[in-house]
Design a protein around this motif. Structure first.
Motif, PDB file in Angstrom:
ATOM      1  N   GLN A  70       0.825  -1.205   0.000  1.00  0.00           N
ATOM      2  CA  GLN A  70       0.000   0.000   0.000  1.00  0.00           C
ATOM      3  C   GLN A  70       0.862   1.259   0.000  1.00  0.00           C
ATOM      4  O   GLN A  70       0.526   2.266  -0.612  1.00  0.00           O
ATOM      5  N   PRO A 102       2.280   3.467  -4.893  1.00  0.00           N
ATOM      6  CA  PRO A 102       2.185   4.841  -5.427  1.00  0.00           C
ATOM      7  C   PRO A 102       3.546   5.444  -5.753  1.00  0.00           C
ATOM      8  O   PRO A 102       3.702   6.165  -6.749  1.00  0.00           O
ATOM      9  N   LEU A 128       4.843   4.027  -9.036  1.00  0.00           N
ATOM     10  CA  LEU A 128       4.205   4.668 -10.196  1.00  0.00           C
ATOM     11  C   LEU A 128       4.844   6.030 -10.480  1.00  0.00           C
ATOM     12  O   LEU A 128       4.994   6.421 -11.643  1.00  0.00           O
ATOM     13  N   LEU A 174      -1.092  -1.399 -11.970  1.00  0.00           N
ATOM     14  CA  LEU A 174      -2.153  -1.435 -10.966  1.00  0.00           C
ATOM     15  C   LEU A 174      -2.960  -2.723 -11.063  1.00  0.00           C
ATOM     16  O   LEU A 174      -3.293  -3.342 -10.044  1.00  0.00           O
ATOM     17  N   VAL A 230      -7.181   0.471  -3.181  1.00  0.00           N
ATOM     18  CA  VAL A 230      -7.099   1.860  -3.620  1.00  0.00           C
ATOM     19  C   VAL A 230      -8.500   2.446  -3.716  1.00  0.00           C
ATOM     20  O   VAL A 230      -9.483   1.725  -3.908  1.00  0.00           O
ATOM     21  N   ALA A 235      -7.201   7.008  -7.082  1.00  0.00           N
ATOM     22  CA  ALA A 235      -6.200   6.469  -7.998  1.00  0.00           C
ATOM     23  C   ALA A 235      -6.244   7.206  -9.334  1.00  0.00           C
ATOM     24  O   ALA A 235      -5.199   7.514  -9.923  1.00  0.00           O
ATOM     25  N   GLY A 254      -4.644  10.440  -8.793  1.00  0.00           N
ATOM     26  CA  GLY A 254      -3.195  10.259  -8.683  1.00  0.00           C
ATOM     27  C   GLY A 254      -2.541  10.064 -10.041  1.00  0.00           C
ATOM     28  O   GLY A 254      -1.480  10.632 -10.322  1.00  0.00           O
ATOM     29  N   GLN A 285       0.653  11.210  -4.164  1.00  0.00           N
ATOM     30  CA  GLN A 285       0.190   9.914  -4.678  1.00  0.00           C
ATOM     31  C   GLN A 285      -0.301   9.018  -3.551  1.00  0.00           C
ATOM     32  O   GLN A 285      -1.355   8.388  -3.651  1.00  0.00           O
ATOM     33  N   ARG A 286       0.483   8.954  -2.486  1.00  0.00           N
ATOM     34  CA  ARG A 286       0.121   8.060  -1.381  1.00  0.00           C
ATOM     35  C   ARG A 286      -1.180   8.499  -0.724  1.00  0.00           C
ATOM     36  O   ARG A 286      -2.004   7.662  -0.338  1.00  0.00           O
ATOM     37  N   PHE A 339      -4.157   7.750  -3.309  1.00  0.00           N
ATOM     38  CA  PHE A 339      -4.485   6.343  -3.525  1.00  0.00           C
ATOM     39  C   PHE A 339      -5.321   5.760  -2.397  1.00  0.00           C
ATOM     40  O   PHE A 339      -5.989   4.744  -2.582  1.00  0.00           O
TER      41      PHE A 339
END
Length: 251
Positions: free
Chosen positions: A57, A61, A64, A121, A131, A136, A139, A211-212, A215
């Motif tokens: 988890q 992110p 990516l 993903l 997510v 997502a 993101g 991102q984190r 997500f």
């Protein structure tokens, strides 16, 4: 309208080799992030802290963001053979917008980045990644915006150095500190104070934080606004400079 039409035509022209060889274009450029997911993420399991409790988890992110960095910052490599062989110079003489020659290439890179991110993903979801679908999507949008800026800067660099042996050396010098100071591999909160301060100067670290948060659907986290603003700023500045460069080439 002419710029949009020309950009679309250049996009289709650049996309054509990818469609003819999708494995080479999509899979091989994804190998590095996938290897990090397969061989590095398990090392985080059991590490004290929230990221160790659910390493996938926390890690996906960031991976990516790494994909966006490598996939777009090295895009200028593809332009170097054309610059060396003279085909790009002939293309500049074609009745097409010079700005579209840049934007069409960047658009192709963004399309590839989106496809690769979606594939990653889909691959990791069965392994327990949870997510927020809306988060997502947001993101990925932030990554595409940042990738637009990085891709533009990469093509500008290629047009400036024009030498295949200078280009990777310059990029490695720039991208390696960005990765190490981004918190993609390990939380920068564990770093000494001076290193943590340096990470806060790194624009990529703010995008990774955003991102984190996105997500997991935490749209209220301040990092979302900061990371999105950083991505937009990179794209706006790069497109402004890239447009100026292409118009100067046309003069």
């Amino acid at each position: 309208m002419s710029l949009l039409r020309d950009t679309w035509l250049v996009f289709l022209r650049q996309l054509n080799p990818t469609l003819h060889s999708p494995v080479t274009s999509l899979v091989f450029s994804m190998l590095q992030p996938v290897l990090y997911l397969a061989l590095f993420a398990p090392l985080l399991s059991g590490v004290p802290g929230g990221f160790g409790e659910d390493s996938m988890q926390w890690f996906v992110p960031g991976v990516l963001a790494m994909l966006a960095l490598f996939g777009t910052a090295f895009a200028g490599f593809g332009l170097l053979p054309e610059l060396r062989g003279g085909s790009y110079e002939r293309l500049l003489a074609a009745p097409v917008s010079r700005v579209a020659l840049l934007l069409g290439r960047v658009l192709r890179d963004i399309a590839l980045l989106l496809a690769q991110a979606v594939v990653i993903l889909l691959v990791v979801l069965p392994f327990g990644l949870q997510v927020s679908p809306v988060g997502a999507a947001a993101g990925l949008l932030v990554l595409l915006v940042m990738g637009t800026g990085l891709g533009t800067l990469s093509y500008m660099l290629a047009m400036s150095v024009k030498q295949e042996f200078h280009f990777p050396a310059i990029l490695q010098t720039v991208t390696m500190p960005l990765i190490l100071l981004s918190g993609i591999l390990l939380p920068m909160e564990l770093a000494p104070t001076w290193l943590y301060v340096l990470s806060r100067i790194n624009p990529l670290s703010h995008v990774v934080d955003a991102q984190r948060a996105l997500f997991v659907g935490d749209f209220g986290d301040p990092s979302v606004l900061i990371g999105s603003a950083v991505a937009v700023a990179i794209a706006v500045i790069a497109l402004f400079l890239g447009t100026r460069l292409m118009r100067r080439l046309a003069a």
